[in-house]
Design a protein around this motif. Structure first.
Motif, PDB file in Angstrom:
ATOM      1  N   LYS A 147      16.635   9.319   1.253  1.00  0.00           N
ATOM      2  CA  LYS A 147      15.484   9.143   2.151  1.00  0.00           C
ATOM      3  C   LYS A 147      14.860   7.752   1.990  1.00  0.00           C
ATOM      4  N   ASP A 148      14.717   7.317   0.759  1.00  0.00           N
ATOM      5  CA  ASP A 148      14.215   5.953   0.549  1.00  0.00           C
ATOM      6  C   ASP A 148      15.212   4.920   1.062  1.00  0.00           C
ATOM      7  N   ALA A 149      16.499   5.185   0.852  1.00  0.00           N
ATOM      8  CA  ALA A 149      17.530   4.243   1.303  1.00  0.00           C
ATOM      9  C   ALA A 149      17.484   4.062   2.812  1.00  0.00           C
ATOM     10  N   ALA A 150      17.171   5.139   3.537  1.00  0.00           N
ATOM     11  CA  ALA A 150      17.076   5.042   4.998  1.00  0.00           C
ATOM     12  C   ALA A 150      15.962   4.082   5.409  1.00  0.00           C
ATOM     13  N   LEU A 151      14.909   4.031   4.622  1.00  0.00           N
ATOM     14  CA  LEU A 151      13.822   3.089   4.906  1.00  0.00           C
ATOM     15  C   LEU A 151      14.226   1.661   4.538  1.00  0.00           C
ATOM     16  N   LEU A 152      14.770   1.506   3.357  1.00  0.00           N
ATOM     17  CA  LEU A 152      15.100   0.172   2.852  1.00  0.00           C
ATOM     18  C   LEU A 152      16.156  -0.537   3.700  1.00  0.00           C
ATOM     19  N   THR A 153      17.000   0.234   4.380  1.00  0.00           N
ATOM     20  CA  THR A 153      18.044  -0.374   5.223  1.00  0.00           C
ATOM     21  C   THR A 153      17.581  -0.571   6.660  1.00  0.00           C
ATOM     22  N   ASP A 154      16.335  -0.214   6.962  1.00  0.00           N
ATOM     23  CA  ASP A 154      15.803  -0.331   8.320  1.00  0.00           C
ATOM     24  C   ASP A 154      15.060  -1.668   8.476  1.00  0.00           C
ATOM     25  N   THR A 155      15.469  -2.445   9.468  1.00  0.00           N
ATOM     26  CA  THR A 155      14.876  -3.775   9.672  1.00  0.00           C
ATOM     27  C   THR A 155      13.376  -3.711   9.915  1.00  0.00           C
ATOM     28  N   ALA A 202      -0.319  -3.048  -4.172  1.00  0.00           N
ATOM     29  CA  ALA A 202      -0.017  -1.616  -4.076  1.00  0.00           C
ATOM     30  C   ALA A 202      -0.798  -0.966  -2.939  1.00  0.00           C
ATOM     31  N   ARG A 203      -2.067  -1.292  -2.822  1.00  0.00           N
ATOM     32  CA  ARG A 203      -2.895  -0.709  -1.768  1.00  0.00           C
ATOM     33  C   ARG A 203      -2.407  -1.116  -0.381  1.00  0.00           C
ATOM     34  N   GLU A 204      -2.175  -2.405  -0.188  1.00  0.00           N
ATOM     35  CA  GLU A 204      -1.773  -2.885   1.129  1.00  0.00           C
ATOM     36  C   GLU A 204      -0.344  -2.468   1.478  1.00  0.00           C
ATOM     37  N   PHE A 205       0.522  -2.363   0.476  1.00  0.00           N
ATOM     38  CA  PHE A 205       1.896  -1.920   0.720  1.00  0.00           C
ATOM     39  C   PHE A 205       1.895  -0.487   1.242  1.00  0.00           C
ATOM     40  N   ALA A 206       1.095   0.370   0.637  1.00  0.00           N
ATOM     41  CA  ALA A 206       1.013   1.760   1.093  1.00  0.00           C
ATOM     42  C   ALA A 206       0.486   1.843   2.523  1.00  0.00           C
ATOM     43  N   LEU A 207      -0.513   1.028   2.837  1.00  0.00           N
ATOM     44  CA  LEU A 207      -1.089   1.041   4.187  1.00  0.00           C
ATOM     45  C   LEU A 207      -0.095   0.531   5.221  1.00  0.00           C
ATOM     46  N   ALA A 208       0.628  -0.522   4.895  1.00  0.00           N
ATOM     47  CA  ALA A 208       1.532  -1.144   5.868  1.00  0.00           C
ATOM     48  C   ALA A 208       2.783  -0.319   6.110  1.00  0.00           C
ATOM     49  N   THR A 209       3.314   0.298   5.057  1.00  0.00           N
ATOM     50  CA  THR A 209       4.589   1.012   5.182  1.00  0.00           C
ATOM     51  C   THR A 209       4.424   2.511   5.421  1.00  0.00           C
ATOM     52  N   GLY A 210       3.266   3.037   5.081  1.00  0.00           N
ATOM     53  CA  GLY A 210       3.070   4.480   5.204  1.00  0.00           C
ATOM     54  C   GLY A 210       3.781   5.272   4.125  1.00  0.00           C
ATOM     55  N   THR A 211       4.283   4.590   3.091  1.00  0.00           N
ATOM     56  CA  THR A 211       4.973   5.280   2.005  1.00  0.00           C
ATOM     57  C   THR A 211       4.022   5.523   0.846  1.00  0.00           C
ATOM     58  N   ALA A 212       4.375   6.500   0.025  1.00  0.00           N
ATOM     59  CA  ALA A 212       3.527   6.888  -1.096  1.00  0.00           C
ATOM     60  C   ALA A 212       3.952   6.178  -2.370  1.00  0.00           C
ATOM     61  N   PRO A 213       3.037   6.069  -3.349  1.00  0.00           N
ATOM     62  CA  PRO A 213       3.426   5.537  -4.661  1.00  0.00           C
ATOM     63  C   PRO A 213       4.522   6.400  -5.284  1.00  0.00           C
ATOM     64  N   ALA A 214       5.269   5.832  -6.180  1.00  0.00           N
ATOM     65  CA  ALA A 214       6.399   6.515  -6.800  1.00  0.00           C
ATOM     66  C   ALA A 214       5.975   7.862  -7.401  1.00  0.00           C
ATOM     67  N   ASN A 215       6.840   8.856  -7.211  1.00  0.00           N
ATOM     68  CA  ASN A 215       6.570  10.187  -7.772  1.00  0.00           C
ATOM     69  C   ASN A 215       7.204  10.365  -9.147  1.00  0.00           C
ATOM     70  N   TYR A 216       7.770   9.305  -9.700  1.00  0.00           N
ATOM     71  CA  TYR A 216       8.486   9.423 -10.972  1.00  0.00           C
ATOM     72  C   TYR A 216       8.033   8.411 -12.018  1.00  0.00           C
ATOM     73  N   LYS A 240       7.591  -4.248   7.681  1.00  0.00           N
ATOM     74  CA  LYS A 240       6.351  -3.617   7.220  1.00  0.00           C
ATOM     75  C   LYS A 240       6.142  -3.869   5.730  1.00  0.00           C
ATOM     76  N   ALA A 241       7.231  -3.792   4.964  1.00  0.00           N
ATOM     77  CA  ALA A 241       7.134  -4.045   3.531  1.00  0.00           C
ATOM     78  C   ALA A 241       6.640  -5.467   3.271  1.00  0.00           C
ATOM     79  N   ALA A 242       7.214  -6.431   3.970  1.00  0.00           N
ATOM     80  CA  ALA A 242       6.784  -7.825   3.821  1.00  0.00           C
ATOM     81  C   ALA A 242       5.331  -7.998   4.226  1.00  0.00           C
ATOM     82  N   ARG A 243       4.944  -7.310   5.303  1.00  0.00           N
ATOM     83  CA  ARG A 243       3.555  -7.410   5.770  1.00  0.00           C
ATOM     84  C   ARG A 243       2.591  -6.842   4.726  1.00  0.00           C
ATOM     85  N   GLY A 244       2.977  -5.751   4.086  1.00  0.00           N
ATOM     86  CA  GLY A 244       2.122  -5.159   3.062  1.00  0.00           C
ATOM     87  C   GLY A 244       1.964  -6.061   1.852  1.00  0.00           C
TER      88      GLY A 244
END
Length: 292
Positions: free
Chosen positions: A264-272, A215-229, A277-281
């Motif tokens: 907004k999340d879908a725009a990220l998930l469909t971006d190569t 969770a920590r490294e994923f946030a750092l690598a992708t710049g995305t926040a933990p789930a708001n829900y 970045k997700a894999a790197r995190g």
């Protein structure tokens, strides 16, 4: 008048002697160059030969050994959620299997974005990238499926694959299918489950350690926040209803990389680039956990 030239002879001889003396070192130097570059090694004089080693052979130049790979000797199982073929096998994936405490369907088709990009395609893409990154660090990597089978595997078999590999860590890659406005990633951890054929007693602690680092490294690598829900902003969620966790005997987590149903999340998930970045995190989280 007669001139006696006898006094000039010694002088000429001295000059010749000097010239000859000068030629000797030059010739010797030239011969040494030929002997080193062209001549046989045995023709070198003793003082010009390489110093012998303990066995009598010339000493080789020292070679600096390569540093050991940080994950050498470690086994990581990557579990790409769902399977592209699940859509064509509804009967098979709807069969119930034992998840330790009760029964659940073998697998599901997963979710997709509004534009039709499927979770199964997403999880395979990220899993391939993750596999490459972990192998570069020396890990042995096993995939539970690589679109190399008609459907599945079922959730109980996915757990067995990790157990059989005696994996040091297992990561199941997913994307969520929540409502619009629900954004961010979260990591699912196994709850303490002990009943039937399920017993997570030994993996709850290690799985939490793994999940926290991912969770920590994923946030750092992708710049995305933990789930708001879900997860109260921690990016962590504990569940006891997932067979893949209940039946695992090795540290395991699920990573929900984002919500495919939110634009907004879908725009990220469909971006190569973002998927890299997700894999790197995830890779950084796994690597940090295994090296601690």
């Amino acid at each position: 008048m007669h001139h006696d030239d006898s006094s000039q002879v010694p002088r000429r001889r001295s000059k010749l002697a000097l010239a000859g003396a000068a030629l000797v070192p030059a010739a010797l130097a030239g011969w040494l160059v030929w002997a080193v570059t062209s001549g046989p090694a045995r023709s070198l004089p003793p003082e010009a030969r390489p110093a012998p080693g303990p066995s009598g052979a010339p000493l080789a130049s020292p070679v600096t050994p390569a540093p050991p790979a940080p994950l050498a000797g470690k086994t990581v199982v990557i579990d790409p959620g769902h399977n592209p073929g699940n859509f064509e096998h509804p009967h098979e994936i709807n069969q119930s299997v034992n998840i330790g405490t009760n029964r659940k369907e073998c697998d599901t088709t997963g979710t997709s974005t509004n534009s039709g990009y499927t979770e199964a395609a997403f999880t395979l893409d990220v899993s391939h990238r993750l596999r490459t990154l972990l192998r570069q660090q020396g890990a042995t990597v096993v995939l539970t499926q690589d679109a190399d089978r008609p459907y599945g595997p079922c959730i109980d078999e996915r757990a067995r694959i990790g157990n059989a590999a005696k994996a040091d860590a297992v990561v199941s890659v997913h994307a969520d299918g929540s409502g619009t406005g629900n954004r961010g990633f979260h990591v699912i951890l196994p709850a303490l489950v002990k009943g039937g054929t399920a017993d997570t007693t030994s993996i709850v602690g290690p799985s939490r350690a793994l999940g926290e680092r991912v969770a920590r490294e994923f946030a750092l690598a992708t710049g995305t926040a933990p789930a708001n829900y879900i997860g109260g902003g921690t990016g962590l969620d504990v569940r006891k209803d997932l067979g893949g966790l209940n039946l695992s005997t090795v540290p395991k987590v699920f990573v929900e990389c984002g919500n495919m149903r939110d634009p907004k999340d879908a725009a990220l998930l469909t971006d190569t680039a973002w998927r890299q970045k997700a894999a790197r995190g995830i890779a950084a989280g796994v690597s940090t956990y295994l090296r601690d």
